[in-house]
Scaffold this motif. Structure first.
Motif, PDB file in Angstrom:
ATOM      1  N   UNK A 282       0.851  -1.192   0.000  1.00 22.82           N
ATOM      2  CA  UNK A 282       0.000   0.000   0.000  1.00 22.82           C
ATOM      3  C   UNK A 282       0.888   1.244   0.000  1.00 22.82           C
ATOM      4  N   UNK A 283       0.335   2.362  -0.378  1.00 24.62           N
ATOM      5  CA  UNK A 283       1.073   3.634  -0.428  1.00 24.62           C
ATOM      6  C   UNK A 283       0.398   4.624   0.493  1.00 24.62           C
ATOM      7  N   UNK A 284       1.197   5.196   1.423  1.00 29.71           N
ATOM      8  CA  UNK A 284       0.611   6.132   2.387  1.00 29.71           C
ATOM      9  C   UNK A 284       0.439   7.499   1.751  1.00 29.71           C
ATOM     10  N   UNK A 285       0.027   8.466   2.546  1.00 28.49           N
ATOM     11  CA  UNK A 285      -0.275   9.815   2.038  1.00 28.49           C
ATOM     12  C   UNK A 285       0.974  10.559   1.574  1.00 28.49           C
ATOM     13  N   UNK A 286       2.149  10.095   2.055  1.00 30.54           N
ATOM     14  CA  UNK A 286       3.398  10.739   1.646  1.00 30.54           C
ATOM     15  C   UNK A 286       4.002  10.064   0.421  1.00 30.54           C
ATOM     16  N   UNK A 287       3.301   9.101  -0.077  1.00 25.05           N
ATOM     17  CA  UNK A 287       3.786   8.405  -1.257  1.00 25.05           C
ATOM     18  C   UNK A 287       4.763   7.298  -0.954  1.00 25.05           C
ATOM     19  N   UNK A 288       4.867   6.899   0.334  1.00 27.83           N
ATOM     20  CA  UNK A 288       5.801   5.837   0.722  1.00 27.83           C
ATOM     21  C   UNK A 288       5.094   4.492   0.583  1.00 27.83           C
ATOM     22  N   UNK A 289       5.786   3.580  -0.102  1.00 29.27           N
ATOM     23  CA  UNK A 289       5.210   2.235  -0.274  1.00 29.27           C
ATOM     24  C   UNK A 289       5.519   1.382   0.959  1.00 29.27           C
ATOM     25  N   UNK A 290       4.452   0.699   1.475  1.00 33.24           N
ATOM     26  CA  UNK A 290       4.584  -0.103   2.706  1.00 33.24           C
ATOM     27  C   UNK A 290       3.936  -1.488   2.505  1.00 33.24           C
ATOM     28  N   UNK A 291       4.464  -2.440   3.273  1.00 31.30           N
ATOM     29  CA  UNK A 291       3.928  -3.819   3.246  1.00 31.30           C
ATOM     30  C   UNK A 291       2.805  -3.954   4.285  1.00 31.30           C
ATOM     31  N   UNK A 292       1.648  -4.520   3.880  1.00 26.67           N
ATOM     32  CA  UNK A 292       0.492  -4.686   4.802  1.00 26.67           C
ATOM     33  C   UNK A 292      -0.030  -6.129   4.722  1.00 26.67           C
ATOM     34  N   UNK A 293      -0.219  -6.746   5.927  1.00 27.05           N
ATOM     35  CA  UNK A 293      -0.761  -8.123   6.023  1.00 27.05           C
ATOM     36  C   UNK A 293      -2.089  -8.066   6.795  1.00 27.05           C
ATOM     37  N   UNK A 294      -3.138  -8.611   6.200  1.00 26.34           N
ATOM     38  CA  UNK A 294      -4.467  -8.668   6.837  1.00 26.34           C
ATOM     39  C   UNK A 294      -4.845 -10.137   7.061  1.00 26.34           C
ATOM     40  N   UNK A 295      -5.100 -10.481   8.333  1.00 22.30           N
ATOM     41  CA  UNK A 295      -5.481 -11.859   8.702  1.00 22.30           C
ATOM     42  C   UNK A 295      -6.926 -11.856   9.202  1.00 22.30           C
ATOM     43  N   UNK A 296      -7.792 -12.655   8.555  1.00 25.30           N
ATOM     44  CA  UNK A 296      -9.199 -12.757   8.953  1.00 25.30           C
ATOM     45  C   UNK A 296      -9.500 -14.202   9.392  1.00 25.30           C
ATOM     46  N   UNK A 297     -10.092 -14.345  10.582  1.00 22.46           N
ATOM     47  CA  UNK A 297     -10.478 -15.676  11.103  1.00 22.46           C
ATOM     48  C   UNK A 297     -11.942 -15.635  11.526  1.00 22.46           C
TER      49      UNK A 297
END
Length: 650
Positions: free
Chosen positions: A521-536
């Motif tokens: 994902x890319x934050x408001x400053x344009x920095x690309x970041x890794x995001x993990x979503x776990x649903x159970x």
């Protein structure tokens, strides 16, 4: 061709006519005839021809005459002298023995006596030798046919008495009523009364239930012979427990030594128990003086039959409670009649003995002709009854007796040609809950044997309650944990096949789904970041299971079963958890934030599942503890599981 077609049509018509069953609407009737001379009357019946039964002895009629003045006779052509002038209604009940039709119907006939030409000392014979009170019948009951019961009582006191008579009928141990009281006839001023404590005739207790209590098998008096009792309240209370209906009569001013008869006409109901070897009873209670509690009690035993056959076998073990019969003695009775033209000097009864009975407990209860047991290892020279116990039979042999034949010259009393043996046994130590059948071959002197009906013994189903608990294993579910507690109901200690119903409550926790999503994902400053979503998604269910099985006991230790099952979630809690992890860079090396969300849904009585099951138990298969394993296969969803449990049946 046309002639051939007509021939075929005609042949078909004949075939149809031959197959059409014509209902017999002709009613057989017997007519009362008599010749009168003053107060002396010679009665003679006109009866329809008898219809022989193939293979049975020669058919015959037996009679019960009511003279209309309180007297009766069992002779075919009785002679009677009336004591007083008046108009009397003479009645006749005819029983057809070894006959293929119904008993002939009769109508009362009036006898008018205007002159007393012959004096009479005493019209009614004394019954002092029977303790002053007796019950007798004209025939054994057949469903939907009438029978007559005679209640005879005598004042054995030395003073005039005012007393009471009770006749109890329709035993509560049978689900339906066996008898309907059609009419009763009195001749000594007896009058019907009603007592609130007993709600006479059809109002006693209309509950249709089987005897299954311990009281039903306590040692109680059977009143086979007339007995003298003193506790009237107890006797009446005991009779009320055992019978649904009662007829109560009161009488006044009975002189010393006077004997009177009351005639009851009963019709057996269509619902009468169909067991043709079952024994039913009526109970008479005679209170000579209403001012005192002394009384006499007598039971009338009757065997249900499908035809009037004097040679028959019966048992009182028709409806037994398996829990309570361990030390109970079961009675058997074989009746016979000599239908020959001469007396019988030797009669042998070859009786089957079912395996479940202990022949060591065999006991002769009663017999007729009355005689002692034959001495062992001696040749008897006097009348006696010899008993020989074999592996599967008992032989009863009356030796050196004289039993007249019903066709013998000068024999007028048919009852004198009849006899019986009554015996009892206890059960073996290890006996199963199975029905039994036994019958007797009756041999008069050297004649061909007469084979009786089957006497059956059977048990009430009874109820067995069980408690079971264990673990359910779901191989296709993640993190599944399921524990249960339940109850079972089934017939008590069934031998082979039986049904079983259960109600099982279980608590089940499992995860139904888990998903992981990884993205950049890319934050408001344009920095690309890794995001993990776990649903159970996790579930907590409270289940109700209702299995119904057919089970089979292979032996005392192994049982198998199969059946169907319904499963519903009485309450269902579903929790959806979401966890989002955000990392500093797109490489996912440094966690900078976590966000968790949770959504809970609650439902009731949802997710109905049905399926089949297969079951195996090891241990005490019929009663007591055992271990079991079960596989449940659901029809629609992949929700199959194994069940492992312990169970204890009571």
């Amino acid at each position: 061709m046309k002639q051939l077609l007509l021939f075929i049509i005609g042949l078909s018509s004949i075939t149809v006519l031959a197959q059409t069953k014509v209902k017999d609407t002709v009613v057989r009737r017997a007519i009362i005839g008599y010749i009168q001379n003053g107060n002396q009357v010679n009665f003679k019946p006109e009866t329809p021809p008898l219809i022989p039964i193939a293979g049975a002895p020669k058919p015959s009629y037996s009679y019960l005459w009511e003279m209309g003045d309180g007297t009766y006779s069992k002779e075919a052509e009785p002679k009677h002298t009336y004591k007083n002038k008046g108009t009397y209604n003479a009645r006749l009940a005819v029983t057809n023995n070894y006959d293929n039709g119904k008993p002939p119907a009769t109508r009362p006939k009036k006898v008018v006596v205007n002159d007393i030409t012959t004096p009479v000392n005493n019209n009614i014979a004394s019954i002092a030798d029977q303790n002053g009170f007796t019950l007798q019948k004209n025939c054994d009951p057949i469903p939907e046919q009438e029978m007559v019961v005679i209640l005879s009582y005598q004042n054995l006191e030395n003073y005039v008495t005012n007393g009471k008579l009770y006749l109890f009928y329709n035993e509560k141990q049978f689900k339906n009523n066996n008898f309907e009281l059609v009419d009763f006839r009195t001749h000594a001023g007896e009058r019907e009364v009603k007592e609130n404590a007993y709600a006479v005739a059809n109002e006693l207790n209309d509950t249709h239930s089987y005897l299954a209590s311990a009281e039903a098998y306590k040692p109680i008096k059977k009143y086979e012979n007339t007995t003298n009792e003193e506790d009237l309240e107890f006797t009446l209370a005991e009779a009320k427990k055992e019978y649904r209906n009662v007829s109560i009569l009161e009488f006044d001013d009975t002189n010393p030594n006077d004997t009177h008869n009351v005639f009851y006409t009963f019709k057996t109901t269509p619902e009468m128990i169909k067991d043709t070897s079952a024994t039913v009873t009526m109970r008479g209670i005679y209170v000579p003086n209403r001012s005192y509690k002394n009384h006499k009690v007598k039971n009338l035993e009757m065997e249900i039959v499908t035809s009037h056959d004097p040679n028959k076998m019966g048992s009182n073990g028709s409806f037994m409670n398996y829990r309570l019969v361990r030390f109970k003695r079961v009675n058997f009775k074989t009746r016979f009649q000599n239908n020959g033209e001469g007396p019988a000097r030797m009669i042998r009864l070859e009786t089957d003995i079912p395996d479940m009975f202990d022949k060591k407990t065999f006991k002769v209860e009663d017999m007729y002709p009355k005689c002692p047991i034959c001495p062992k290892d001696e040749v008897p020279t006097t009348s006696c009854l010899d008993t020989i116990i074999k592996q599967k039979q008992i032989f009863f042999t009356f030796k050196n007796i004289y039993l007249p034949g019903s066709e013998q010259k000068n024999v007028k009393e048919k009852d004198s040609t009849k006899g019986f043996v009554k015996y009892s046994m206890k059960f073996n130590k290890d006996f199963h809950k199975v029905s039994t059948k036994s019958r007797t071959a009756i041999i008069f002197d050297k004649n061909e044997p007469i084979i009786t009906n089957y006497a059956t013994t059977r048990f009430l189903p009874g109820i067995s309650i069980g408690v079971k608990s264990g673990y359910n294993y779901y191989p296709s579910l993640e993190n599944s944990k399921s524990y249960f507690l339940g109850a079972t109901v089934s017939p008590f200690k069934s031998y082979r096949f039986y049904w079983q119903a259960e109600l099982v409550n279980s608590l089940h926790n499992y995860d139904s789904s888990t998903s992981v999503t990884e993205e950049i994902v890319q934050n408001s400053n344009g920095v690309r970041q890794f995001q993990r979503t776990t649903k159970t998604t996790s579930n907590t269910n409270f289940n109700n299971e209702i299995p119904v099985l057919i089970r089979y006991n292979i032996n005392n230790f192994i049982g198998i079963g199969a059946g169907i099952q319904a499963n519903v979630n009485a309450s269902e809690k579903q929790e959806e958890n979401s966890k989002t992890e955000l990392y500093e860079s797109e490489k996912g090396t440094f966690l900078i934030g976590t966000k968790e969300e949770s959504v809970v849904n609650n439902n009731s009585f949802t997710n109905l599942k049905t399926g089949v099951l297969f079951d195996l138990t090891l241990g005490a298969a019929r009663i007591g503890p055992s271990l079991g394993a079960r596989y449940v296969m659901n029809f629609k969803e992949d929700f199959n599981y194994f069940q492992f449990y312990g169970i204890w049946k009571f």
